[in-house]
Design a protein around this motif. Structure first.
Motif, PDB file in Angstrom:
ATOM      1  N   VAL A 179       0.855  -1.186   0.000  1.00  0.00           N
ATOM      2  CA  VAL A 179       0.000   0.000   0.000  1.00  0.00           C
ATOM      3  C   VAL A 179       0.892   1.237   0.000  1.00  0.00           C
ATOM      4  CG1 VAL A 179      -1.821   1.222   1.259  1.00  0.00           C
ATOM      5  CG2 VAL A 179      -1.771  -1.287   1.247  1.00  0.00           C
ATOM      6  N   ASP A 180       0.596   2.199  -0.878  1.00  0.00           N
ATOM      7  CA  ASP A 180       1.418   3.410  -0.937  1.00  0.00           C
ATOM      8  C   ASP A 180       1.005   4.406   0.146  1.00  0.00           C
ATOM      9  OD1 ASP A 180      -0.819   4.887  -1.867  1.00  0.00           O
ATOM     10  OD2 ASP A 180      -0.110   4.956  -3.932  1.00  0.00           O
ATOM     11  N   GLY A 181       1.697   5.527   0.213  1.00  0.00           N
ATOM     12  CA  GLY A 181       1.452   6.525   1.240  1.00  0.00           C
ATOM     13  C   GLY A 181       0.089   7.183   1.177  1.00  0.00           C
ATOM     14  N   GLN A 182      -0.605   7.044   0.059  1.00  0.00           N
ATOM     15  CA  GLN A 182      -1.951   7.594  -0.081  1.00  0.00           C
ATOM     16  C   GLN A 182      -3.031   6.556   0.219  1.00  0.00           C
ATOM     17  OE1 GLN A 182       0.581   8.377  -2.549  1.00  0.00           O
ATOM     18  NE2 GLN A 182       0.846  10.038  -1.090  1.00  0.00           N
ATOM     19  N   GLY A 183      -2.605   5.366   0.630  1.00  0.00           N
ATOM     20  CA  GLY A 183      -3.566   4.326   0.979  1.00  0.00           C
ATOM     21  C   GLY A 183      -4.105   3.544  -0.205  1.00  0.00           C
ATOM     22  N   ILE A 184      -3.389   3.571  -1.321  1.00  0.00           N
ATOM     23  CA  ILE A 184      -3.798   2.842  -2.528  1.00  0.00           C
ATOM     24  C   ILE A 184      -2.954   1.582  -2.665  1.00  0.00           C
ATOM     25  CG2 ILE A 184      -4.053   2.961  -5.053  1.00  0.00           C
ATOM     26  CD1 ILE A 184      -5.905   4.878  -3.445  1.00  0.00           C
ATOM     27  N   VAL A 185      -3.606   0.468  -2.949  1.00  0.00           N
ATOM     28  CA  VAL A 185      -2.910  -0.806  -3.118  1.00  0.00           C
ATOM     29  C   VAL A 185      -2.125  -0.772  -4.433  1.00  0.00           C
ATOM     30  CG1 VAL A 185      -3.196  -3.306  -3.384  1.00  0.00           C
ATOM     31  CG2 VAL A 185      -4.663  -2.042  -1.785  1.00  0.00           C
ATOM     32  N   ARG A 186      -0.810  -0.993  -4.326  1.00  0.00           N
ATOM     33  CA  ARG A 186       0.085  -0.938  -5.494  1.00  0.00           C
ATOM     34  C   ARG A 186       0.687  -2.287  -5.852  1.00  0.00           C
ATOM     35  NH1 ARG A 186      -1.790   3.270  -7.971  1.00  0.00           N
ATOM     36  NH2 ARG A 186      -1.715   5.141  -6.675  1.00  0.00           N
ATOM     37  N   GLY A 187       0.530  -3.259  -4.975  1.00  0.00           N
ATOM     38  CA  GLY A 187       1.049  -4.593  -5.256  1.00  0.00           C
ATOM     39  C   GLY A 187       0.193  -5.629  -4.553  1.00  0.00           C
ATOM     40  N   VAL A 188      -0.100  -6.727  -5.253  1.00  0.00           N
ATOM     41  CA  VAL A 188      -0.889  -7.817  -4.694  1.00  0.00           C
ATOM     42  C   VAL A 188      -0.201  -9.124  -5.062  1.00  0.00           C
ATOM     43  CG1 VAL A 188      -3.094  -9.056  -4.752  1.00  0.00           C
ATOM     44  CG2 VAL A 188      -3.080  -6.552  -4.866  1.00  0.00           C
ATOM     45  N   TRP A 189       0.036  -9.949  -4.047  1.00  0.00           N
ATOM     46  CA  TRP A 189       0.591 -11.277  -4.260  1.00  0.00           C
ATOM     47  C   TRP A 189      -0.295 -12.268  -3.528  1.00  0.00           C
ATOM     48  CZ3 TRP A 189       3.414  -7.027  -2.828  1.00  0.00           C
ATOM     49  CH2 TRP A 189       4.341  -6.567  -3.750  1.00  0.00           C
ATOM     50  N   ARG A 190      -0.885 -13.185  -4.247  1.00  0.00           N
ATOM     51  CA  ARG A 190      -1.739 -14.206  -3.649  1.00  0.00           C
ATOM     52  C   ARG A 190      -1.020 -15.559  -3.752  1.00  0.00           C
ATOM     53  NH1 ARG A 190      -6.485 -12.342  -1.969  1.00  0.00           N
ATOM     54  NH2 ARG A 190      -7.175 -10.376  -2.829  1.00  0.00           N
ATOM     55  N   LYS A 191      -1.295 -16.408  -2.783  1.00  0.00           N
ATOM     56  CA  LYS A 191      -0.660 -17.727  -2.711  1.00  0.00           C
ATOM     57  C   LYS A 191       0.863 -17.596  -2.793  1.00  0.00           C
ATOM     58  CE  LYS A 191      -4.753 -20.006  -4.420  1.00  0.00           C
ATOM     59  NZ  LYS A 191      -5.374 -20.866  -5.391  1.00  0.00           N
ATOM     60  N   VAL A 192       1.387 -16.742  -1.959  1.00  0.00           N
ATOM     61  CA  VAL A 192       2.807 -16.415  -1.913  1.00  0.00           C
ATOM     62  C   VAL A 192       3.637 -17.637  -1.542  1.00  0.00           C
ATOM     63  CG1 VAL A 192       4.503 -15.055  -0.623  1.00  0.00           C
ATOM     64  CG2 VAL A 192       2.344 -14.029  -1.276  1.00  0.00           C
ATOM     65  N   LYS A 193       4.784 -17.775  -2.167  1.00  0.00           N
ATOM     66  CA  LYS A 193       5.773 -18.783  -1.784  1.00  0.00           C
ATOM     67  C   LYS A 193       6.606 -18.164  -0.664  1.00  0.00           C
ATOM     68  CE  LYS A 193       4.804 -21.657  -5.139  1.00  0.00           C
ATOM     69  NZ  LYS A 193       3.678 -22.483  -4.868  1.00  0.00           N
ATOM     70  N   PRO A 194       6.645 -18.783   0.509  1.00  0.00           N
ATOM     71  CA  PRO A 194       7.299 -18.175   1.674  1.00  0.00           C
ATOM     72  C   PRO A 194       8.748 -17.734   1.454  1.00  0.00           C
ATOM     73  CG  PRO A 194       6.067 -20.094   2.357  1.00  0.00           C
ATOM     74  CD  PRO A 194       6.036 -20.071   0.855  1.00  0.00           C
ATOM     75  N   ASP A 195       9.529 -18.537   0.740  1.00  0.00           N
ATOM     76  CA  ASP A 195      10.946 -18.219   0.584  1.00  0.00           C
ATOM     77  C   ASP A 195      11.224 -17.125  -0.433  1.00  0.00           C
ATOM     78  OD1 ASP A 195      10.126 -19.921  -1.438  1.00  0.00           O
ATOM     79  OD2 ASP A 195      11.975 -21.073  -1.475  1.00  0.00           O
ATOM     80  N   ALA A 196      10.277 -16.810  -1.310  1.00  0.00           N
ATOM     81  CA  ALA A 196      10.481 -15.791  -2.341  1.00  0.00           C
ATOM     82  C   ALA A 196       9.804 -14.464  -2.004  1.00  0.00           C
ATOM     83  CB  ALA A 196       9.949 -16.311  -3.679  1.00  0.00           C
ATOM     84  N   HIS A 197       9.043 -14.443  -0.945  1.00  0.00           N
ATOM     85  CA  HIS A 197       8.190 -13.302  -0.617  1.00  0.00           C
ATOM     86  C   HIS A 197       8.949 -11.992  -0.426  1.00  0.00           C
ATOM     87  CE1 HIS A 197       5.591 -11.036   2.343  1.00  0.00           C
ATOM     88  NE2 HIS A 197       4.866 -11.076   1.251  1.00  0.00           N
ATOM     89  N   ALA A 198       9.950 -11.973   0.433  1.00  0.00           N
ATOM     90  CA  ALA A 198      10.651 -10.733   0.767  1.00  0.00           C
ATOM     91  C   ALA A 198      11.282 -10.083  -0.461  1.00  0.00           C
ATOM     92  CB  ALA A 198      11.706 -10.991   1.836  1.00  0.00           C
TER      93      ALA A 198
END
Length: 153
Positions: A124-143
């Motif tokens: 979420v950016d500083g204006q409260g707008i979602v700028r990235g979405v990741w669903r069913k994330v792989k734990p080791d690649a997330h960061a």
């Protein structure tokens, strides 16, 4: 279900180490809200430790990180202490926030249907707008995925 370009839902949740996380207090700052199924399980530990290792990079980007699970605060505190997690882990026991983000989903395990948390993240950016979405994330690649997207904000 929340998607890129949507206004992020507001929230106020109790979190690890006696903290409270409040979206209103994050106004003007980007943040990552990541939903994970259960504290102190292998995948959730891998994901959380990867984020902890990436905190210096996230700090450079002025990115606040908040993990969210349906676990009670006491369990989250033990998890945070066990692995030295410095970022807030919030408790969403009634999955109200998870419902707003569409991460409380029907799952099938060994042929049984149940509801649970989908491992998902929202930048979420500083204006409260979602700028990235990741669903069913792989734990080791997330960061690494988050760091790359946050750098582009």
């Amino acid at each position: 279900m929340i998607d890129i370009g949507d206004k992020a839902p507001s929230f106020r949740l109790q979190a690890s180490h006696g903290r409270e996380v409040d979206s209103g207090k994050l106004s003007g700052r980007p943040y990552l809200l990541y939903f994970y199924p259960r504290a102190d399980t292998p995948g959730c530990t891998t994901q959380a430790c990867g984020i902890q290792e990436s905190l210096p990079k996230f700090d450079e980007l002025d990115l606040t990180v908040i993990g969210v699970s349906p676990d009670p605060v006491a369990k989250i505190d033990k998890f945070a202490e066990k692995f030295g997690l410095q970022f807030p882990l919030a408790s969403d026991p009634d999955h109200a926030l998870a419902d707003q983000y569409g991460t409380w989903v029907e799952k099938t395990m060994y042929g049984k249907m149940s509801f649970g948390m989908e491992r998902s993240s929202f930048l979420v950016d500083g204006q409260g707008i979602v700028r990235g979405v990741w669903r069913k994330v792989k734990p080791d690649a997330h960061a690494a995925l988050v760091a790359e997207a946050a750098a582009a904000l």
